[in-house]
Design a protein around this motif. Structure first.
Motif, PDB file in Angstrom:
ATOM      1  N   MET A 233       0.826  -1.207   0.000  1.00 10.46           N
ATOM      2  CA  MET A 233       0.000   0.000   0.000  1.00 10.46           C
ATOM      3  C   MET A 233       0.859   1.256   0.000  1.00 10.46           C
ATOM      4  SD  MET A 233      -3.025  -1.103   2.645  1.00 10.46           S
ATOM      5  CE  MET A 233      -3.783   0.523   2.576  1.00 10.46           C
ATOM      6  N   LEU A 234       1.907   1.261   0.830  1.00 12.59           N
ATOM      7  CA  LEU A 234       2.778   2.428   0.916  1.00 12.59           C
ATOM      8  C   LEU A 234       3.428   2.736  -0.424  1.00 12.59           C
ATOM      9  CD1 LEU A 234       4.294   4.591   2.568  1.00 12.59           C
ATOM     10  CD2 LEU A 234       5.987   2.840   3.138  1.00 12.59           C
ATOM     11  N   PHE A 235       4.012   1.723  -1.051  1.00 10.34           N
ATOM     12  CA  PHE A 235       4.705   1.968  -2.314  1.00 10.34           C
ATOM     13  C   PHE A 235       3.726   2.167  -3.469  1.00 10.34           C
ATOM     14  CE2 PHE A 235       8.242   0.378   0.145  1.00 10.34           C
ATOM     15  CZ  PHE A 235       9.308   1.113  -0.344  1.00 10.34           C
ATOM     16  N   SER A 236       2.516   1.654  -3.345  1.00 13.01           N
ATOM     17  CA  SER A 236       1.498   1.935  -4.361  1.00 13.01           C
ATOM     18  C   SER A 236       1.084   3.408  -4.310  1.00 13.01           C
ATOM     19  CB  SER A 236       0.279   1.038  -4.154  1.00 13.01           C
ATOM     20  OG  SER A 236       0.585  -0.302  -4.416  1.00 13.01           O
ATOM     21  N   VAL A 237       1.026   3.970  -3.116  1.00 15.39           N
ATOM     22  CA  VAL A 237       0.734   5.404  -2.975  1.00 15.39           C
ATOM     23  C   VAL A 237       1.839   6.225  -3.626  1.00 15.39           C
ATOM     24  CG1 VAL A 237       0.529   7.306  -1.325  1.00 15.39           C
ATOM     25  CG2 VAL A 237      -0.681   5.160  -0.907  1.00 15.39           C
ATOM     26  N   ILE A 238       3.100   5.868  -3.343  1.00 21.66           N
ATOM     27  CA  ILE A 238       4.228   6.595  -3.941  1.00 21.66           C
ATOM     28  C   ILE A 238       4.188   6.461  -5.464  1.00 21.66           C
ATOM     29  CG2 ILE A 238       6.747   6.736  -4.080  1.00 21.66           C
ATOM     30  CD1 ILE A 238       6.844   5.653  -1.219  1.00 21.66           C
ATOM     31  N   SER A 239       3.875   5.248  -5.942  1.00 17.12           N
ATOM     32  CA  SER A 239       3.785   5.029  -7.381  1.00 17.12           C
ATOM     33  C   SER A 239       2.684   5.877  -8.011  1.00 17.12           C
ATOM     34  CB  SER A 239       3.529   3.546  -7.655  1.00 17.12           C
ATOM     35  OG  SER A 239       3.355   3.305  -9.022  1.00 17.12           O
ATOM     36  N   ALA A 240       1.527   5.967  -7.340  1.00 17.11           N
ATOM     37  CA  ALA A 240       0.424   6.780  -7.863  1.00 17.11           C
ATOM     38  C   ALA A 240       0.803   8.253  -7.932  1.00 17.11           C
ATOM     39  CB  ALA A 240      -0.814   6.597  -6.972  1.00 17.11           C
ATOM     40  N   LEU A 241       1.543   8.725  -6.938  1.00 14.34           N
ATOM     41  CA  LEU A 241       1.990  10.120  -6.944  1.00 14.34           C
ATOM     42  C   LEU A 241       2.980  10.374  -8.073  1.00 14.34           C
ATOM     43  CD1 LEU A 241       2.456  10.638  -3.091  1.00 14.34           C
ATOM     44  CD2 LEU A 241       0.777  11.795  -4.532  1.00 14.34           C
ATOM     45  N   VAL A 242       3.899   9.424  -8.284  1.00 10.21           N
ATOM     46  CA  VAL A 242       4.890   9.579  -9.346  1.00 10.21           C
ATOM     47  C   VAL A 242       4.216   9.601 -10.716  1.00 10.21           C
ATOM     48  CG1 VAL A 242       6.804   8.415 -10.520  1.00 10.21           C
ATOM     49  CG2 VAL A 242       6.799   8.589  -8.033  1.00 10.21           C
ATOM     50  N   CYS A 243       3.220   8.734 -10.911  1.00  7.59           N
ATOM     51  CA  CYS A 243       2.549   8.639 -12.211  1.00  7.59           C
ATOM     52  C   CYS A 243       1.749   9.890 -12.551  1.00  7.59           C
ATOM     53  CB  CYS A 243       1.629   7.421 -12.235  1.00  7.59           C
ATOM     54  SG  CYS A 243       2.500   5.850 -12.247  1.00  7.59           S
ATOM     55  N   ARG A 244       1.427  10.691 -11.564  1.00  8.04           N
ATOM     56  CA  ARG A 244       0.667  11.921 -11.811  1.00  8.04           C
ATOM     57  C   ARG A 244       1.570  13.131 -12.043  1.00  8.04           C
ATOM     58  NH1 ARG A 244      -4.759  11.439 -10.456  1.00  8.04           N
ATOM     59  NH2 ARG A 244      -5.283   9.208 -10.624  1.00  8.04           N
ATOM     60  N   ILE A 245       2.884  12.912 -12.130  1.00  9.66           N
ATOM     61  CA  ILE A 245       3.790  14.030 -12.424  1.00  9.66           C
ATOM     62  C   ILE A 245       3.503  14.531 -13.837  1.00  9.66           C
ATOM     63  CG2 ILE A 245       6.207  14.698 -12.766  1.00  9.66           C
ATOM     64  CD1 ILE A 245       6.988  12.637 -10.686  1.00  9.66           C
ATOM     65  N   PRO A 246       3.242  15.828 -14.022  1.00  6.49           N
ATOM     66  CA  PRO A 246       2.906  16.353 -15.350  1.00  6.49           C
ATOM     67  C   PRO A 246       4.042  16.122 -16.353  1.00  6.49           C
ATOM     68  CG  PRO A 246       2.383  17.954 -13.637  1.00  6.49           C
ATOM     69  CD  PRO A 246       3.161  16.867 -12.970  1.00  6.49           C
ATOM     70  N   GLY A 247       3.688  15.656 -17.533  1.00  6.17           N
ATOM     71  CA  GLY A 247       4.668  15.479 -18.608  1.00  6.17           C
ATOM     72  C   GLY A 247       5.490  14.216 -18.513  1.00  6.17           C
ATOM     73  N   LEU A 248       5.216  13.367 -17.531  1.00  2.00           N
ATOM     74  CA  LEU A 248       5.992  12.131 -17.408  1.00  2.00           C
ATOM     75  C   LEU A 248       5.545  11.135 -18.470  1.00  2.00           C
ATOM     76  CD1 LEU A 248       8.127  10.689 -15.580  1.00  2.00           C
ATOM     77  CD2 LEU A 248       6.189   9.669 -14.367  1.00  2.00           C
ATOM     78  N   PRO A 249       6.452  10.645 -19.325  1.00  2.00           N
ATOM     79  CA  PRO A 249       6.074   9.695 -20.382  1.00  2.00           C
ATOM     80  C   PRO A 249       5.543   8.392 -19.782  1.00  2.00           C
ATOM     81  CG  PRO A 249       8.256  10.610 -20.781  1.00  2.00           C
ATOM     82  CD  PRO A 249       7.875  11.014 -19.400  1.00  2.00           C
ATOM     83  N   PRO A 250       4.615   7.730 -20.477  1.00  2.00           N
ATOM     84  CA  PRO A 250       4.075   6.458 -19.968  1.00  2.00           C
ATOM     85  C   PRO A 250       5.145   5.400 -19.706  1.00  2.00           C
ATOM     86  CG  PRO A 250       2.749   7.277 -21.790  1.00  2.00           C
ATOM     87  CD  PRO A 250       3.944   8.163 -21.719  1.00  2.00           C
TER      88      PRO A 250
END
Length: 338
Positions: A233-250
């Motif tokens: 859960m902890l690292f999934s939260v961090i992953s979700a935050l990282v994926c929402r960084i503007p302009g980050l390629p898929p």
């Protein structure tokens, strides 16, 4: 303390600034844990605890150590973590190493060496979740399972020569022979002493001892599962935050997520429109490296024995690279044959 406090403060600020993203990430991690990890990991945890509790580990050593000791250059006591690491998946290999060092079946140097290659994805996880669900390919199951089994062997070879080169030693510091190791370790097994004390206190009440042992095995299995779920859960939260960084390629989002928490990264990889070859290579890197979440889970089961994560990290980085090279080799061989 400062190294822990500052990330905790930063994480708290992110939780307050982006509550919806954090809740979404935590929910995703919880669902993955409940639907994937609990069904596959819990039975193995209970069975391995029962094996340790009722002295089943020496049986594994007697059956498998003649072959595994020669293949991996390990003591007879190291056969048990190798078998569990191959069959049961993360973090059972590391837990088995911790159990063996607690029972004095291996020394600390060998425990560090074993940590570099015994923590691996289980065949059930690879075949069912990775090959069928994520990659959607029945044909890839056998080749990817073979690669998954080869990666620890090659990693152990590199680790033995470069991370843990064998030192020349006198007779007093050489490895114990199989008979000496089995006898000494069996007598010094803490669980054996605990059972003897328990039997004397309860007037050799075997039914009471069996019930207490069963309850202890279930409790320890649930404790490990809760730790695994918490880290997911902890690292999934961090992953979700990282994926929402503007302009980050898929592609970058997938790689970062997979290196943070492999199951989350794999779920994100499934949603992308990458080519099957890229998906296959990335999936193998994710599962063989394990991710920082698995590293945290590993630390939670080995830190009581004073073991370090340094050798584990080197081993997993090496495993990820080897997995990528073997998978690429298999893909190009198949393409060439067709």
């Amino acid at each position: 303390m400062f190294k822990i406090l500052m990330p905790a403060i930063v994480f708290l600020i992110l939780l307050l600034l982006f509550p919806s993203i954090c809740v979404e990430g935590a929910g995703s991690g919880l669902r993955l844990w409940l639907n994937t990890m609990v069904p596959t990991l819990f039975p193995f945890l209970v069975v391995t605890n029962l094996l340790r509790e009722y002295k089943g580990i020496p049986l594994f050593e007697r059956v498998f150590s003649p072959f595994l000791s020669r293949l991996f250059h390990i003591q007879p006591g190291g056969a048990y973590p190798v078998i569990l690491g191959y069959l049961c998946g993360y973090p059972m290999g590391a837990k088995a190493v911790a159990d063996c060092i607690c029972a004095k079946r291996i020394n600390r140097r060998e425990a560090g060496y074993l940590l570099t290659f015994t923590n691996n994805p289980s065949p059930a996880y690879m075949s069912g979740y990775v090959c069928l669900y994520i990659l959607g390919s029945k044909a890839s199951r056998l080749p990817l399972l073979v690669i998954t089994f080869l990666v620890p062997v090659i990693t152990a070879l590199f680790s033995r020569h470069f991370i843990f080169p064998r030192k020349k030693s006198g007779p007093a510091s050489r490895m114990l022979s199989s008979s000496q190791a089995s006898g000494r370790h069996f007598l010094s097994d803490p669980s054996l002493k605990a059972m003897s004390i328990s039997e004397s206190e309860h007037g050799n009440d075997l039914s009471g001892t069996s019930k207490a042992s069963w309850d202890r095995c279930l409790t320890q299995a649930c404790e490990v599962l809760v730790k695994v779920g918490g880290f997911m859960m902890l690292f999934s939260v961090i992953s979700a935050l990282v994926c929402r960084i503007p302009g980050l390629p898929p592609m970058a989002a997938c790689i970062i997520s997979g290196l943070l928490e492999q199951t989350t990264g794999l779920a994100l990889l499934k949603e992308q429109s990458f080519s099957p070859k890229i998906k296959t290579v990335l999936a193998m890197v994710f599962v063989c490296f394990g991710g920082l979440s698995i590293a945290a889970q590993t630390y939670s089961v080995i830190h009581d024995q004073g073991l370090s994560l340094k050798s584990y990290f080197w081993g997993k980085i090496l495993s990820g690279i080897i997995a990528a090279l073997l998978t690429l080799g298999w893909i190009y061989i198949v393409a060439f044959l067709h």
